[in-house]
Design a protein around this motif. Structure first.
Motif, PDB file in Angstrom:
ATOM      1  N   TYR A  14       0.835  -1.198   0.000  1.00 35.23           N
ATOM      2  CA  TYR A  14       0.000   0.000   0.000  1.00 35.23           C
ATOM      3  C   TYR A  14       0.872   1.252   0.000  1.00 35.23           C
ATOM      4  N   GLU A  15       0.458   2.233  -0.794  1.00 35.20           N
ATOM      5  CA  GLU A  15       1.158   3.516  -0.847  1.00 35.20           C
ATOM      6  C   GLU A  15       0.829   4.311   0.414  1.00 35.20           C
ATOM      7  N   ARG A  16       1.880   4.716   1.135  1.00 31.27           N
ATOM      8  CA  ARG A  16       1.692   5.422   2.407  1.00 31.27           C
ATOM      9  C   ARG A  16       1.976   6.913   2.306  1.00 31.27           C
ATOM     10  N   ARG A  42       0.237   0.526  -9.026  1.00 34.11           N
ATOM     11  CA  ARG A  42      -0.139  -0.410 -10.089  1.00 34.11           C
ATOM     12  C   ARG A  42      -1.659  -0.553 -10.209  1.00 34.11           C
ATOM     13  N   GLU A  43      -2.329  -0.734  -9.071  1.00 39.08           N
ATOM     14  CA  GLU A  43      -3.773  -0.970  -9.106  1.00 39.08           C
ATOM     15  C   GLU A  43      -4.559   0.305  -9.392  1.00 39.08           C
ATOM     16  N   ILE A  44      -4.049   1.445  -8.941  1.00 39.81           N
ATOM     17  CA  ILE A  44      -4.706   2.713  -9.262  1.00 39.81           C
ATOM     18  C   ILE A  44      -4.630   2.970 -10.766  1.00 39.81           C
ATOM     19  N   ARG A  68      -6.748   0.644   1.960  1.00 42.36           N
ATOM     20  CA  ARG A  68      -5.425   0.291   2.478  1.00 42.36           C
ATOM     21  C   ARG A  68      -5.572   0.031   3.970  1.00 42.36           C
ATOM     22  N   THR A  69      -4.614  -0.668   4.532  1.00 45.02           N
ATOM     23  CA  THR A  69      -4.652  -0.922   5.963  1.00 45.02           C
ATOM     24  C   THR A  69      -4.482   0.390   6.728  1.00 45.02           C
ATOM     25  N   VAL A  70      -5.178   0.489   7.864  1.00 45.74           N
ATOM     26  CA  VAL A  70      -5.065   1.696   8.683  1.00 45.74           C
ATOM     27  C   VAL A  70      -3.650   1.813   9.235  1.00 45.74           C
ATOM     28  N   LYS A  71      -3.108   0.700   9.721  1.00 49.05           N
ATOM     29  CA  LYS A  71      -1.730   0.648  10.206  1.00 49.05           C
ATOM     30  C   LYS A  71      -0.942  -0.310   9.315  1.00 49.05           C
TER      31      LYS A  71
END
Length: 205
Positions: A14-16, A42-44, A68-71
């Motif tokens: 995930y992009e942070r 990639r997915e975007i 995306r994951t919160v943490k």
């Protein structure tokens, strides 16, 4: 659409670095087409291409929802982000022009990554848990199955935000859709259009 195997996949990245804007700019109540993707470059890019090639895109407002994951270290809780619809329209138009400028048989020009052009994102709804991300497979190691599992939660957060925004008359519940079915992940349109499409689907069944 068949379910993919997980052999070729690792855990989702995930992009942070994305800056999340305060407030929100939700789309209109009707005439919307959208895709749901993991929040990475990639997915975007894949979501933008799906919207760009949509047969109904010119008559709809495009929406790109990501999760995306919160943490970073906890794959059991997720948040929903939405690309700014004005920026998304601009990026879609830029991609159209880039394809027109490409000469047949010529080398592809390097283009800036889509994520670098979509600079404004909003949070949609609230974080939601997904216990299956840690159980069973675990799903967080297999992006296709995780995405199918998370789509319901993403749609629910989007619907809740739209209901809060459009209370009179109330926002209609989105048509149900299997994650494995063809077609757009998000579609809300005028009732006449929806009934017409439903009639076609029933005839084909």
């Amino acid at each position: 659409m068949t379910k993919p195997t997980c052999a070729a996949y690792g855990a989702t990245d995930y992009e942070r670095r994305t800056t999340v804007a305060s407030g929100s700019r939700l789309p209109p109540k009707e005439g919307v087409v959208g895709e749901i993707k993991p929040h990475n470059s990639r997915e975007i890019n894949a979501g933008v291409e799906q919207l760009r090639k949509s047969a109904v895109r010119t008559s709809k407002v495009p929406v790109l929802l990501t999760y995306r994951t919160v943490k970073e270290t906890d794959p059991s809780s997720y948040e929903v982000l939405m690309a700014d619809t004005v920026e998304l329209k601009r990026v879609l138009a830029e991609r159209d022009e880039e394809d027109k400028d490409r000469r047949p048989g010529g080398a592809k020009k390097r283009r800036p990554p889509i994520l670098s052009r979509l600079t404004t994102w909003y949070r949609v709804g609230n974080p939601f848990p997904e216990p299956c991300a840690l159980e069973k497979i675990p799903y967080h190691t297999c992006p296709p199955l995780l995405g199918a599992q998370l789509e319901k939660g993403v749609r629910e957060q989007y619907e809740e935000a739209m209901r809060s925004r459009y209370s009179r008359p109330p926002f209609k519940k989105l048509p149900s859709k299997s994650p494995w079915a063809a077609g757009h992940d998000i579609l809300h349109e005028e009732l006449a259009d929806f009934l017409s499409e439903l009639a076609v689907q029933l005839q084909a069944a």
